[in-house]
Enzyme design. Structure first.
Site, PDB file in Angstrom:
ATOM      1  CG  HIS A  49      -0.254   0.086   2.543  1.00 33.91           C
ATOM      2  ND1 HIS A  49      -0.120  -0.979   3.392  1.00 33.91           N
ATOM      3  CD2 HIS A  49       0.360   1.117   3.162  1.00 33.91           C
ATOM      4  CE1 HIS A  49       0.530  -0.614   4.468  1.00 33.91           C
ATOM      5  NE2 HIS A  49       0.845   0.649   4.359  1.00 33.91           N
TER       6      HIS A  49
HETATM    7  P1  TYD Z   1      -2.069  -3.943   7.832  1.00 34.09           P
HETATM    8  O1  TYD Z   1      -2.373  -2.617   7.225  1.00 34.09           O
HETATM    9  O2  TYD Z   1      -2.592  -5.155   7.153  1.00 34.09           O
HETATM   10  O3  TYD Z   1      -0.499  -4.087   8.020  1.00 34.09           O
HETATM   11  P2  TYD Z   1       0.650  -4.106   6.877  1.00 34.09           P
HETATM   12  O4  TYD Z   1       0.433  -2.915   6.033  1.00 34.09           O
HETATM   13  O5  TYD Z   1       1.913  -4.031   7.650  1.00 34.09           O
HETATM   14  O6  TYD Z   1       0.546  -5.397   6.132  1.00 34.09           O
HETATM   15  O7  TYD Z   1      -2.572  -3.917   9.348  1.00 34.09           O
HETATM   16  C1  TYD Z   1      -2.888  -5.083  10.034  1.00 34.09           C
HETATM   17  C2  TYD Z   1      -4.059  -4.816  10.967  1.00 34.09           C
HETATM   18  O8  TYD Z   1      -3.687  -3.901  12.003  1.00 34.09           O
HETATM   19  C3  TYD Z   1      -5.244  -4.210  10.258  1.00 34.09           C
HETATM   20  O9  TYD Z   1      -6.414  -4.825  10.783  1.00 34.09           O
HETATM   21  C4  TYD Z   1      -5.226  -2.761  10.667  1.00 34.09           C
HETATM   22  C5  TYD Z   1      -4.574  -2.789  12.028  1.00 34.09           C
HETATM   23  N1  TYD Z   1      -3.776  -1.598  12.352  1.00 34.09           N
HETATM   24  C6  TYD Z   1      -4.203  -0.766  13.373  1.00 34.09           C
HETATM   25  O10 TYD Z   1      -5.263  -0.983  14.004  1.00 34.09           O
HETATM   26  N2  TYD Z   1      -3.440   0.309  13.699  1.00 34.09           N
HETATM   27  C7  TYD Z   1      -2.280   0.596  13.056  1.00 34.09           C
HETATM   28  O11 TYD Z   1      -1.596   1.592  13.395  1.00 34.09           O
HETATM   29  C8  TYD Z   1      -1.863  -0.270  11.982  1.00 34.09           C
HETATM   30  C9  TYD Z   1      -0.583   0.008  11.229  1.00 34.09           C
HETATM   31  C10 TYD Z   1      -2.638  -1.349  11.670  1.00 34.09           C
END
Ligand code: TYD
Length: 134
Positions: A49
């Protein structure tokens, strides 16, 4: 493509190392959020992303991993292998995190609170957002 990698200065003595990171000094923005990834399963690629506004500094405080940055025109892979290294990731930058060692702890300092509407999770939408494929 230029990437900004910081080398933080440890306060080392015979007891070991200590790194302190202050907003606007070591970290070039107000730190509104810190999160970290650990126990990452083998061969997992995270991220996929970009962000419309968010700026981040990534520090692999234990173990190692790699970060692929893509501004829509160029891609670059940066290894984070030391707890004193910090990678600046601007907004408008597609990122993928991979090659995590089993013991890797990837800590992220972020300029904004978590906001799903700031995410661009579709690569074609990202290319349009940065002015490519219009
Ligand atoms: P995700 O965006 O999938 O992580 P990455 O981009 O590293 O693969 O995030 C995983 C989960 O954590 C998703 O359900 C959103 C949650 N999350 C939060 O609640 N707060 C945060 O600051 C972040 C980064 C993720």
């Amino acid at each position: 493509m230029q990437t900004i990698k910081y080398t933080f200065q440890p306060h080392g003595d015979e007891r070991g190392q200590l790194i302190s990171l202050e907003e606007f000094k070591d970290i070039p923005f107000r730190i509104k959020r810190v999160y970290y990834m650990y126990d990452t399963a083998a061969d997992v690629v995270r991220g996929h992303h970009a962000h419309r506004n968010l700026e981040q500094i990534l520090v692999c405080v234990h173990g190692s991993c790699k970060i692929r940055l893509d501004n829509g025109r160029e891609k670059k892979v940066v290894a984070l292998e030391k707890p004193y290294e910090g990678l600046y990731v601007s907004n408008n930058m597609w990122r993928e995190m991979f090659d995590f060692t089993h013991d890797a702890v990837l800590m992220v300092f972020a300029s904004e609170l978590y906001d799903e509407s700031d995410y661009i999770r579709d690569y074609e939408e990202f290319l349009k957002f940065v002015g490519i494929n219009e």
